[in-house]
Design an enzyme around this catalytic site. Structure first.
Site, PDB file in Angstrom:
ATOM      1  N   ASN A  80       0.772  -1.175   0.104  1.00  0.00           N
ATOM      2  CA  ASN A  80      -0.137   0.022  -0.035  1.00  0.00           C
ATOM      3  C   ASN A  80       1.069   1.318   0.119  1.00  0.00           C
ATOM      4  O   ASN A  80       0.250   2.337   0.362  1.00  0.00           O
ATOM      5  CB  ASN A  80      -0.857  -0.049   1.055  1.00  0.00           C
ATOM      6  CG  ASN A  80      -1.703  -1.277   1.229  1.00  0.00           C
ATOM      7  OD1 ASN A  80      -1.743  -2.127   2.052  1.00  0.00           O
ATOM      8  ND2 ASN A  80      -2.740  -1.440   0.356  1.00  0.00           N
ATOM      9  N   ILE A  87       1.287   6.950   0.547  1.00  0.00           N
ATOM     10  CA  ILE A  87       0.622   6.027   0.896  1.00  0.00           C
ATOM     11  C   ILE A  87      -0.960   5.707   0.442  1.00  0.00           C
ATOM     12  O   ILE A  87      -1.672   7.135   0.502  1.00  0.00           O
ATOM     13  CB  ILE A  87       0.503   5.961   2.447  1.00  0.00           C
ATOM     14  CG1 ILE A  87       1.851   6.179   3.031  1.00  0.00           C
ATOM     15  CG2 ILE A  87      -0.174   5.093   3.233  1.00  0.00           C
ATOM     16  CD1 ILE A  87       1.968   7.002   4.368  1.00  0.00           C
ATOM     17  N   CYS A  88      -1.422   4.558   0.140  1.00  0.00           N
ATOM     18  CA  CYS A  88      -2.586   4.164  -0.431  1.00  0.00           C
ATOM     19  C   CYS A  88      -3.425   3.762   1.144  1.00  0.00           C
ATOM     20  O   CYS A  88      -3.421   2.612   1.549  1.00  0.00           O
ATOM     21  CB  CYS A  88      -2.889   3.353  -1.381  1.00  0.00           C
ATOM     22  SG  CYS A  88      -4.273   2.914  -1.976  1.00  0.00           S
ATOM     23  N   LEU A  89      -4.234   4.778   1.643  1.00  0.00           N
ATOM     24  CA  LEU A  89      -4.947   4.530   2.839  1.00  0.00           C
ATOM     25  C   LEU A  89      -6.051   5.263   2.897  1.00  0.00           C
ATOM     26  O   LEU A  89      -6.016   6.602   2.726  1.00  0.00           O
ATOM     27  CB  LEU A  89      -3.989   4.822   4.138  1.00  0.00           C
ATOM     28  CG  LEU A  89      -4.628   4.825   5.149  1.00  0.00           C
ATOM     29  CD1 LEU A  89      -4.688   3.176   5.526  1.00  0.00           C
ATOM     30  CD2 LEU A  89      -3.762   5.259   6.567  1.00  0.00           C
TER      31      LEU A  89
END
Length: 167
Positions: A80, A87-89
Site C-alpha cells: 500500500n 501511502i494508499c490509505l
C-alpha cells in the site's frame, strides 16, 4: 498568525508529547507547524519489526477538514505504499474525517504493517509477493528494515557533523 489549522496542530503536538501511541512519534519543524517529521517503529511479530521508518506530513490551512499529505521518506516495500513513498490509505483520501489527528493517522499507517491490503495495491510487486510468495515478500521487507537502520545511522552521523559545525 494563529489559524484554526495551526491551533489544531498545536493541540495534536501537545497530545503527541503527553500521550504518544506506542511505536510512533511526530513533531512539527521548529520553524513551521504545518510540516511535521514523524517516525514509525515496525511492530513486533511483523516482517517490519524494529524498522525505523521516517515520514513527512504536510498540512494546509484546511486541516482538519482535509487530510495532510503524508509520505514515507524511508524506503518502503509494502503493498500500500507507492515507489515515491505516498501511502494508499482510505483515511488519507475518501474516508477522512476531522476527528482524525496526527496520532490516529500514524497508528492507522502503522496498522498497515500488520494488515496490508493487497486488494488495493500501490505497489503491485509487493502485493503479488505478499499474496503468492510470502517468503520472498518477507525477505524484501527485511531488507528495507535493515536499510531503515542504515539510513537512520547516516542521519545521526550527519547531525553529529552539523553539531560540530556549530562549535
Amino acid at each position: 498568525m494563529s489559524t484554526p489549522a495551526r491551533r489544531r496542530l498545536m493541540r495534536d503536538f501537545k497530545r503527541m508529547k503527553e500521550d504518544s501511541p506506542p511505536g510512533v512519534s511526530a513533531s512539527p519543524l521548529p520553524d513551521n507547524v504545518m510540516v511535521w517529521n514523524a517516525m514509525i517503529i515496525g511492530p513486533a511479530d511483523t516482517p517490519y519489526e524494529d524498522g525505523t521508518f521516517r515520514l513527512l506530513l504536510e498540512f494546509d490551512e484546511d486541516y482538519p477538514n482535509k487530510p495532510p499529505h503524508v509520505k514515507f521518506l524511508s524506503e518502503m516495500f509494502h503493498p500500500n505504499v507507492y515507489a515515491n513513498g505516498e501511502i494508499c490509505l482510505d483515511i488519507l483520501q475518501n474516508r477522512w474525517t476531522p476527528t482524525y489527528d496526527v496520532a490516529s493517522i500514524l497508528t492507522s499507517i502503522q496498522s498497515l504493517f500488520n494488515d496490508p491490503n493487497p486488494a488495493s495495491p500501490a505497489n503491485v510487486e509487493a502485493a503479488t509477493l505478499f499474496k503468492d510468495h510470502k517468503s520472498q515478500y518477507i525477505k524484501r521487507v527485511k531488507e528495507t528494515v535493515e536499510k531503515s537502520w542504515e539510513d537512520n545511522m547516516d542521519d545521526m552521523d550527519d547531525s553529529d557533523e552539523d553539531d560540530e559545525d556549530d562549535e
